[in-house]
Every structure is written in C-alpha cells, then in structure tokens.
Design an enzyme around this catalytic site. Structure first.
Site, PDB file in Angstrom:
ATOM      1  N   TYR A 183       0.843  -1.208   0.000  1.00  0.00           N
ATOM      2  CA  TYR A 183       0.000   0.000   0.000  1.00  0.00           C
ATOM      3  C   TYR A 183       0.873   1.251   0.000  1.00  0.00           C
ATOM      4  O   TYR A 183       0.654   2.193  -0.765  1.00  0.00           O
ATOM      5  CB  TYR A 183      -0.907  -0.026   1.230  1.00  0.00           C
ATOM      6  CG  TYR A 183      -2.010   1.015   1.218  1.00  0.00           C
ATOM      7  CD1 TYR A 183      -3.030   0.989   0.277  1.00  0.00           C
ATOM      8  CD2 TYR A 183      -2.040   2.029   2.186  1.00  0.00           C
ATOM      9  CE1 TYR A 183      -4.049   1.939   0.280  1.00  0.00           C
ATOM     10  CE2 TYR A 183      -3.060   2.976   2.208  1.00  0.00           C
ATOM     11  CZ  TYR A 183      -4.063   2.923   1.247  1.00  0.00           C
ATOM     12  OH  TYR A 183      -5.073   3.867   1.255  1.00  0.00           O
ATOM     13  N   SER A 186       2.501   1.845  -3.344  1.00  0.00           N
ATOM     14  CA  SER A 186       1.544   2.280  -4.373  1.00  0.00           C
ATOM     15  C   SER A 186       1.169   3.748  -4.183  1.00  0.00           C
ATOM     16  O   SER A 186       1.039   4.496  -5.163  1.00  0.00           O
ATOM     17  CB  SER A 186       0.296   1.394  -4.361  1.00  0.00           C
ATOM     18  OG  SER A 186      -0.488   1.613  -3.203  1.00  0.00           O
TER      19      SER A 186
HETATM   20  N1  LIG Z   1     -10.817   5.031   3.963  1.00  0.00           N
HETATM   21  C1  LIG Z   1      -9.644   5.526   4.385  1.00  0.00           C
HETATM   22  O1  LIG Z   1      -9.384   5.635   5.599  1.00  0.00           O
HETATM   23  C2  LIG Z   1      -8.637   5.959   3.364  1.00  0.00           C
HETATM   24  C3  LIG Z   1      -7.474   6.592   3.823  1.00  0.00           C
HETATM   25  C4  LIG Z   1      -6.531   7.020   2.885  1.00  0.00           C
HETATM   26  C5  LIG Z   1      -6.756   6.814   1.543  1.00  0.00           C
HETATM   27  N2  LIG Z   1      -7.903   6.183   1.131  1.00  0.00           N
HETATM   28  C6  LIG Z   1      -8.086   5.958  -0.312  1.00  0.00           C
HETATM   29  O2  LIG Z   1      -9.386   6.367  -0.688  1.00  0.00           O
HETATM   30  C7  LIG Z   1      -9.739   5.700  -1.903  1.00  0.00           C
HETATM   31  C8  LIG Z   1     -11.193   5.233  -1.812  1.00  0.00           C
HETATM   32  O3  LIG Z   1     -11.289   4.221  -0.841  1.00  0.00           O
HETATM   33  P1  LIG Z   1     -12.490   4.118   0.200  1.00  0.00           P
HETATM   34  O4  LIG Z   1     -11.926   4.461   1.499  1.00  0.00           O
HETATM   35  O5  LIG Z   1     -13.665   4.842  -0.296  1.00  0.00           O
HETATM   36  O6  LIG Z   1     -12.742   2.537   0.219  1.00  0.00           O
HETATM   37  P2  LIG Z   1     -13.748   1.660  -0.644  1.00  0.00           P
HETATM   38  O7  LIG Z   1     -15.142   1.973  -0.277  1.00  0.00           O
HETATM   39  O8  LIG Z   1     -13.282   0.255  -0.482  1.00  0.00           O
HETATM   40  O9  LIG Z   1     -13.522   2.159  -2.123  1.00  0.00           O
HETATM   41  C9  LIG Z   1     -12.482   1.665  -2.944  1.00  0.00           C
HETATM   42  C10 LIG Z   1     -13.081   1.335  -4.277  1.00  0.00           C
HETATM   43  O10 LIG Z   1     -12.037   0.909  -5.159  1.00  0.00           O
HETATM   44  C11 LIG Z   1     -12.614   0.030  -6.097  1.00  0.00           C
HETATM   45  N3  LIG Z   1     -11.616  -0.963  -6.532  1.00  0.00           N
HETATM   46  C12 LIG Z   1     -10.867  -1.802  -5.784  1.00  0.00           C
HETATM   47  N4  LIG Z   1     -10.091  -2.552  -6.574  1.00  0.00           N
HETATM   48  C13 LIG Z   1     -10.351  -2.169  -7.849  1.00  0.00           C
HETATM   49  C14 LIG Z   1      -9.876  -2.579  -9.125  1.00  0.00           C
HETATM   50  N5  LIG Z   1      -8.961  -3.567  -9.258  1.00  0.00           N
HETATM   51  N6  LIG Z   1     -10.382  -1.987 -10.219  1.00  0.00           N
HETATM   52  C15 LIG Z   1     -11.326  -1.014 -10.109  1.00  0.00           C
HETATM   53  N7  LIG Z   1     -11.815  -0.583  -8.933  1.00  0.00           N
HETATM   54  C16 LIG Z   1     -11.335  -1.156  -7.827  1.00  0.00           C
HETATM   55  C17 LIG Z   1     -13.792  -0.667  -5.391  1.00  0.00           C
HETATM   56  O11 LIG Z   1     -14.893  -0.578  -6.266  1.00  0.00           O
HETATM   57  P3  LIG Z   1     -15.776  -1.852  -6.741  1.00  0.00           P
HETATM   58  O12 LIG Z   1     -15.625  -2.929  -5.692  1.00  0.00           O
HETATM   59  O13 LIG Z   1     -17.159  -1.299  -6.823  1.00  0.00           O
HETATM   60  O14 LIG Z   1     -15.207  -2.221  -8.057  1.00  0.00           O
HETATM   61  C18 LIG Z   1     -14.063   0.174  -4.178  1.00  0.00           C
HETATM   62  O15 LIG Z   1     -15.379   0.707  -4.161  1.00  0.00           O
HETATM   63  C19 LIG Z   1      -8.718   4.573  -2.091  1.00  0.00           C
HETATM   64  O16 LIG Z   1      -7.798   4.934  -3.086  1.00  0.00           O
HETATM   65  C20 LIG Z   1      -8.033   4.512  -0.733  1.00  0.00           C
HETATM   66  O17 LIG Z   1      -6.707   4.027  -0.803  1.00  0.00           O
HETATM   67  C21 LIG Z   1      -8.840   5.760   2.013  1.00  0.00           C
END
Ligand SMILES: NC(=O)c1ccc[n+]([C@@H]2O[C@H](COP(=O)([O-])OP(=O)(O)OC[C@H]3O[C@@H](n4cnc5c(N)ncnc54)[C@H](OP(=O)(O)O)[C@@H]3O)[C@@H](O)[C@H]2O)c1
Length: 260
Positions: A183, A186
C-alpha cells in the site's frame, strides 16, 4: 464480459447533457469516498461517470444518486483498473458521447494489509510476497497512471482539466515507517506520479493534485475510522473544482498542503 455499460435503467431520469456541462469520471465510486465525490460533483451540476468493477453495483449507486440529487447527471460504467481494455473503452466512450472530460478522480484503491480484513495478510516488507505488492501497484498506481495518460488528451482538446489522485498519508516519505509495504509503495508512487504529470502539464490548464482523505469509515478504512465518507470526499471535491489559478502538483489533506 462487457467492458462498459452505460445504458440507464428505465426508471432513471432521462440523460440530457446540457451544452457546456462539465464531465467527470470518478473511479471506484459505487460506495465509500468515491460515491460522495460523485454526489458532490452532481450537486455542482456535473455529468459524472461512476465506475465499479461490477455493473450491478454501478447501476445501484447511480439509481440511488439519481433519486436523491436535484441536479447533475450520473452514468454507470464498468472499470477494472488492471484491465487496459476497460480503461481505453471508458475514455473512448466518453469521447464519443460527450467529446470532453473536465475532471478525472483516480479514487479506486485497495489496502490489502488493512488490519480489519480477514484473513490477515503479511504487511512487513521482509515478509510480504511480491505478488501482493504487485497487485497493489497494478491497482492503485499503474491503473491510475494509464487512465491519466488516456484522459489527458481529452482534457487538452478544450485546454483545461482537473486530475485528483486519492492518495494516503501512508504514502508520505516524510512519515514513512514499517509495514503496509504494498500500500505504501503504491501511494508513494501515486504521489510521485502526481508531481511528474503536474510538471509535464504546467501551463496547459490541467491541474494535477494528490490528496489524503484522512481515516474514513469505508471498505478501505474499516468500521473504526472516525471520518465519514462525506468528510473524506471534501478535499477531493475542492481539488476537482479548483479555479484556473488553483494549485497544481500539491498534496493536500483538509484543503491544506501536507508533506510528501
Ligand atoms: N478510507 C480511508 O481511511 C482511506 C485513507 C486514505 C486513503 N484512502 C483511499 O481512498 C480511496 C477510496 O477508498 P475508500 O476508502 O472509499 O474505500 P472503498 O469503499 O473500499 O472504495 C475503494 C473502491 O475501489 C474500487 N476498486 C478496488 N479494486 C479495484 C480494481 N482492481 N479496479 C477497479 N476498482 C477497484 C472498489 O470498487 P468496486 O468494488 O465497486 O469495483 C471500491 O469501491 C482509495 O484509493 C483509498 O486508498 C482511504
């Protein structure tokens, strides 16, 4: 599998793009932070493409948002970030249907080492199999890289654009510590990519920035996270709608610059 499916369900509002309406693509937006970014862009009257790997998830999210939103439009699309064909198809489809792309939010991401996930996976660099690191890089970094490459020419056609890379404090070199190696690599790579694209696009009208949403209650953040997806989406929305003289090549949290 069909790469894209943009046909609206019969129940959804008729799709009519107003002349000059801005067009956005938000990846991984069927739930979590991405869906809130879509909601915010719709409220600002954008036509938004919402992607998921699953057509049904994308359609469900679109139906919900269309029911709730008084303005804007949203269309579903299927996008697997590791599939070059999907990435090409979605940009080709937007070009054919709308002829423009104003905003790209590279939001889709995986956090395979997340402590709330079962079964627990190796997180230390000394232990994590390279295949797991590769999966994180392919999804979080290389997918976003290729999609950005494909999206920029569509933005250059009308001389402006906003690219937002949803990164993480885990990718900050200034704060880098042990664990979460796939992570971290990336997201550090995504940060580097942000600066390179911003430098190459300087003066083009296309602003490229990275942001950290904080610790957010989503699939990535887990159930103990204190922030709501709406709070997590705020800085991304701000960057997606920056004025022409806004920053480019920065890394932000809560609308404030943070260390790389
Ligand atoms: N939540 C946190 O605390 C946090 C902190 C720092 C950064 N972030 C970043 O925020 C972003 C959004 O994450 P989130 O927190 O909203 O979590 P999330 O609800 O799990 O959203 C991530 C989305 O990425 C999509 N995904 C995963 N693998 C994929 C692939 N191979 N191809 C296409 N889509 C893919 C999934 O969509 P589908 O399953 O619908 O395809 C999922 O809905 C991410 O980049 C994460 O690293 C989150």
């Amino acid at each position: 599998m069909t790469a894209i499916d943009t046909s609206p369900s019969p129940e959804t509002r008729a799709i009519t793009q107003s002349p000059g309406q801005r067009v956005a693509l938000v990846t991984g937006a069927a739930g979590g932070i991405g869906r809130e970014i879509v909601r915010g862009l719709m409220a600002r009257d954008y036509l938004v493409y919402l992607s998921s790997r699953a057509a049904e998830s994308a359609q469900q999210a679109v139906d919900t948002l269309m029911d709730e939103a008084p303005r804007g439009e949203v269309r579903p699309c299927v996008l697997e970030m590791t599939c070059t064909e999907h990435l090409r198809d979605v940009i080709a489809m937007i070009k054919a249907r709308d002829g423009r792309l104003d905003v790209l939010v590279n939001n889709a991401g995986i956090y395979l080492e997340a402590p709330h996930l079962e079964p627990a996976r190796p997180t230390l660099a000394l232990e994590q199999p390279v295949e797991m690191v590769r999966e994180s890089l392919e999804t979080n970094l290389l997918g976003a890289y290729q999609l950005t490459q494909l999206a920029v020419p569509l933005m250059q056609r009308h001389g402006e654009g906003r690219i937002v890379n949803v990164s993480s404090g885990s990718g900050q070199l200034a704060e880098m510590g042990a664990g979460d190696i796939g992570y971290r690599l990336s997201k550090a790579g995504l940060n580097a990519m942000t600066r390179v694209f911003a430098a190459e696009l300087q003066g083009s009208g296309i602003l490229v920035n990275a942001m950290c949403p904080g610790w957010v209650n989503t699939g990535v953040g887990g159930p103990d996270a204190p922030r709501t997806p709406q709070q997590g989406a705020d800085t991304a929305l701000w960057l997606a709608t920056l004025p022409d003289d806004g920053p480019s090549g920065g890394f932000f949290r809560d609308r404030q610059p943070i260390a790389w």
